[in-house]
Design a protein around this motif. Structure first.
Motif, mmCIF file in Angstrom:
data_model
loop_
_atom_site.group_PDB
_atom_site.id
_atom_site.type_symbol
_atom_site.label_atom_id
_atom_site.label_comp_id
_atom_site.label_asym_id
_atom_site.label_seq_id
_atom_site.Cartn_x
_atom_site.Cartn_y
_atom_site.Cartn_z
ATOM 1 N N THR A 270 -9.517 62.759 44.161
ATOM 2 C CA THR A 270 -9.202 64.073 44.716
ATOM 3 C C THR A 270 -8.791 65.008 43.583
ATOM 4 N N ASN A 271 -8.582 66.275 43.923
ATOM 5 C CA ASN A 271 -8.129 67.238 42.934
ATOM 6 C C ASN A 271 -6.666 67.057 42.559
ATOM 7 N N PHE A 272 -5.942 66.278 43.348
ATOM 8 C CA PHE A 272 -4.508 66.131 43.098
ATOM 9 C C PHE A 272 -4.281 65.224 41.887
ATOM 10 N N LYS A 273 -3.570 65.782 40.906
ATOM 11 C CA LYS A 273 -3.344 65.082 39.639
ATOM 12 C C LYS A 273 -1.886 64.674 39.439
ATOM 13 N N THR A 274 -0.973 65.349 40.178
ATOM 14 C CA THR A 274 0.450 65.101 39.969
ATOM 15 C C THR A 274 1.173 65.054 41.306
ATOM 16 N N VAL A 275 2.046 64.058 41.460
ATOM 17 C CA VAL A 275 2.958 64.000 42.599
ATOM 18 C C VAL A 275 4.369 64.018 42.037
ATOM 19 N N LEU A 276 5.185 64.957 42.517
ATOM 20 C CA LEU A 276 6.578 65.051 42.118
ATOM 21 C C LEU A 276 7.430 64.433 43.219
ATOM 22 N N ALA A 277 8.044 63.305 42.925
ATOM 23 C CA ALA A 277 8.883 62.604 43.905
ATOM 24 C C ALA A 277 10.332 63.021 43.695
ATOM 25 N N PHE A 278 10.856 63.809 44.629
ATOM 26 C CA PHE A 278 12.216 64.333 44.548
ATOM 27 C C PHE A 278 13.183 63.351 45.191
ATOM 28 N N ASN A 279 14.133 62.879 44.417
ATOM 29 C CA ASN A 279 15.151 61.972 44.953
ATOM 30 C C ASN A 279 16.274 62.823 45.528
ATOM 31 N N ILE A 280 16.282 63.001 46.864
ATOM 32 C CA ILE A 280 17.255 63.893 47.483
ATOM 33 C C ILE A 280 18.315 63.085 48.217
ATOM 34 N N PRO A 281 19.490 63.672 48.456
ATOM 35 C CA PRO A 281 20.579 62.921 49.104
ATOM 36 C C PRO A 281 20.172 62.382 50.470
ATOM 37 N N VAL A 282 20.673 61.204 50.793
ATOM 38 C CA VAL A 282 20.408 60.595 52.093
ATOM 39 C C VAL A 282 21.496 61.067 53.051
ATOM 40 N N SER A 283 21.179 62.136 53.793
ATOM 41 C CA SER A 283 22.143 62.698 54.735
ATOM 42 C C SER A 283 21.399 63.504 55.780
ATOM 43 N N ARG A 284 22.080 63.810 56.882
ATOM 44 C CA ARG A 284 21.471 64.597 57.958
ATOM 45 C C ARG A 284 21.096 65.987 57.464
ATOM 46 N N ALA A 285 21.941 66.590 56.612
ATOM 47 C CA ALA A 285 21.664 67.940 56.102
ATOM 48 C C ALA A 285 20.427 67.966 55.220
ATOM 49 N N PHE A 286 20.124 66.838 54.557
ATOM 50 C CA PHE A 286 18.965 66.738 53.668
ATOM 51 C C PHE A 286 17.918 65.802 54.285
ATOM 52 N N MET A 287 17.771 65.876 55.607
ATOM 53 C CA MET A 287 16.941 64.898 56.318
ATOM 54 C C MET A 287 15.539 64.802 55.738
ATOM 55 N N HIS A 288 14.896 65.935 55.504
ATOM 56 C CA HIS A 288 13.584 66.001 54.866
ATOM 57 C C HIS A 288 13.644 67.018 53.727
ATOM 58 N N LEU A 289 12.689 66.916 52.833
ATOM 59 C CA LEU A 289 12.636 67.864 51.723
ATOM 60 C C LEU A 289 12.517 69.295 52.228
ATOM 61 N N ASP A 290 11.752 69.504 53.316
ATOM 62 C CA ASP A 290 11.558 70.884 53.778
ATOM 63 C C ASP A 290 12.760 71.445 54.523
ATOM 64 N N THR A 291 13.808 70.663 54.743
ATOM 65 C CA THR A 291 15.031 71.232 55.301
ATOM 66 C C THR A 291 15.853 71.945 54.225
ATOM 67 N N VAL A 292 15.521 71.716 52.966
ATOM 68 C CA VAL A 292 16.282 72.328 51.874
ATOM 69 C C VAL A 292 15.396 73.094 50.892
ATOM 70 N N PHE A 293 14.081 73.219 51.207
ATOM 71 C CA PHE A 293 13.175 73.688 50.162
ATOM 72 C C PHE A 293 11.821 74.025 50.782
#
Length: 428
Positions: A270-293
């Motif tokens: 595929t065209n995808f060359k890079t995946v950035l894996a964000f290690n985010i806090p394990v909490s309800r407020a940070f449930m998914h990456l898109d809840t903070v970003f």
């Protein structure tokens, strides 16, 4: 070498639909053309205070108003040129074939953990007696014990009453269509969700992509499958551009799942060359990456100030070719804007939820102020209640806002991005 993961083997005599014509997501902000929604239904009415923890809710929305708010959301999308598809309608159309319908019923009952052969048989007969539209709505809303005639159930577990009111649990999280699967490029991550409560939601997508006339003849690659043992959810997957993904390692997504997606994306050239894996806090407020970003323009993101960093991010890249594939992983500790600037090639602006104010930011983050849905560059859908963040987006940064009412929808702890699954975006 691992072969392309397809929903089913493709027979040479089959009519093949170009997947680029039905699925295409190569950014978070390309003009939105087709989206999948689910209008909240009777499953919301089957929430009770005692069931909130089990069903992953913090509050009970008022269904009538939630539906009105959701209809406003859908109308805004339509008025801006977006084709709106509904999960419940696609599911009804999918089971028009009787053989598919029976397989679907049996798998649904199996994954609903209905105990006892006799009770299962009774439920199969009950579901089979319903018109297709009623059947899908009942599966989504849940089956109360009082709805089944127990005198025909010849088993002890079917006869004994206890205080739990359901044979099949309701599925109130269905209106967050972002999570059960994610379109990446012209393929799909059909997700294995963290909890049994939500993993049942992915059954609908499984049957729709395999059997619905709009999708069944398309050669759609699967980057992940719901039968995997590790979990991943769509709220953790952001398509930053046509070469770069961001995926959260979170409360709901395992690092092992990201490994699998990377391997399949890279192996299939595929065209995808890079995946950035964000290690985010394990909490309800940070449930998914898109809840903070979330992304609102090529160089602008709404964020919860807690994710600014320094962050631990794993840069995963492809080396070699399909015959000699190697995956390189580089651990980085850096500020969010520096990471994004490196990979997007432009100066980055981070727009803090609640303007960074300690009180307003926390309040509006709870109401998904950082969870926006872009329908085009610099044009996003937001919740009305996040007025501090909305004012900053509009007046300071010139972002065009489509504001939807949100008193009841927000009680499910998900914003406009959570409530939508883009199927087709125009390329930037």
């Amino acid at each position: 070498m691992e072969s392309t993961l397809l929903r089913k083997p493709i027979n040479k005599t089959d009519k093949i639909i170009d997947p680029n014509k039905v699925l295409n997501v190569t950014s978070e902000i390309g003009r939105l053309k087709t989206v999948l929604l689910h209008r909240p239904g009777q499953e919301i009415e089957n929430l009770t205070p005692d069931l909130l923890g089990r069903l992953l809710f913090d509050d009970i929305p008022y269904l009538k108003i939630a539906q009105e708010e959701h209809d406003c959301f859908a109308d805004i999308l339509r008025k801006n040129g977006v084709k709106v598809l509904y999960l419940e309608e696609l599911a009804v159309e999918t089971i028009s074939d009787e053989e598919v319908k029976q397989k679907f019923i049996r798998q649904f009952i199996d994954e609903a953990s209905v105990s006892g052969e006799s009770l299962q048989k009774t439920l199969i007969e009950y579901f089979g007696s319903l018109p297709n539209k009623t059947l899908i709505n009942k599966m989504m809303s849940g089956v109360r014990k009082e709805e089944i005639d127990k005198k025909h159930c010849k088993s002890l577990c079917g006869q004994i009453d206890d205080n739990y009111p359901f044979i099949c649990d309701p599925m109130p999280n269905l209106y967050f269509t972002r999570d059960p699967f994610a379109v990446v490029g012209n393929g799909i991550s059909l997700n294995h969700m963290r909890t049994q409560t939500r993993n049942r939601e992915t059954i609908f997508a499984k049957y729709i992509f395999a059997n619905h006339p709009y999708f069944k003849d398309a050669e759609i690659p699967f980057w992940f499958d719901r039968d995997e043992k590790t979990s991943i959810e769509g709220g953790d997957i952001l398509v930053l551009n046509n070469t770069t993904l961001a995926i959260g390692i979170s409360q709901r997504t395992d690092a092992a799942s990201i490994d699998k997606i990377c391997k399949r994306l890279f192996l299939n050239n595929t065209n995808f060359k890079t995946v950035l894996a964000f290690n985010i806090p394990v909490s309800r407020a940070f449930m998914h990456l898109d809840t903070v970003f979330t992304m609102v323009d090529r160089d602008k993101f709404t964020i919860h100030s807690g994710i600014e960093g320094p962050l631990t991010v794993y840069e995963i890249t492809k080396q070699g070719d399909q015959n000699h594939l190697e995956i390189n992983i580089e651990k980085q500790n850096a500020k969010l804007e520096d990471i994004l600037q490196k990979h997007l090639g432009c100066e980055i602006t981070l727009i803090r939820c609640g303007n960074g104010d300690k009180i307003a930011g926390a309040r509006e983050q709870w109401n998904d102020g950082a969870n926006t849905l872009a329908i085009a560059p610099r044009e996003v859908v937001v919740y009305s209640r996040n007025y501090v963040t909305n004012k900053i987006l509009s007046e300071k940064y010139g972002i065009k806002l489509h504001i939807i009412p949100s008193s009841e929808l927000s009680r499910g702890r998900g914003g406009p991005r959570c409530m939508s699954m883009p199927l087709y975006r125009e390329d930037l």
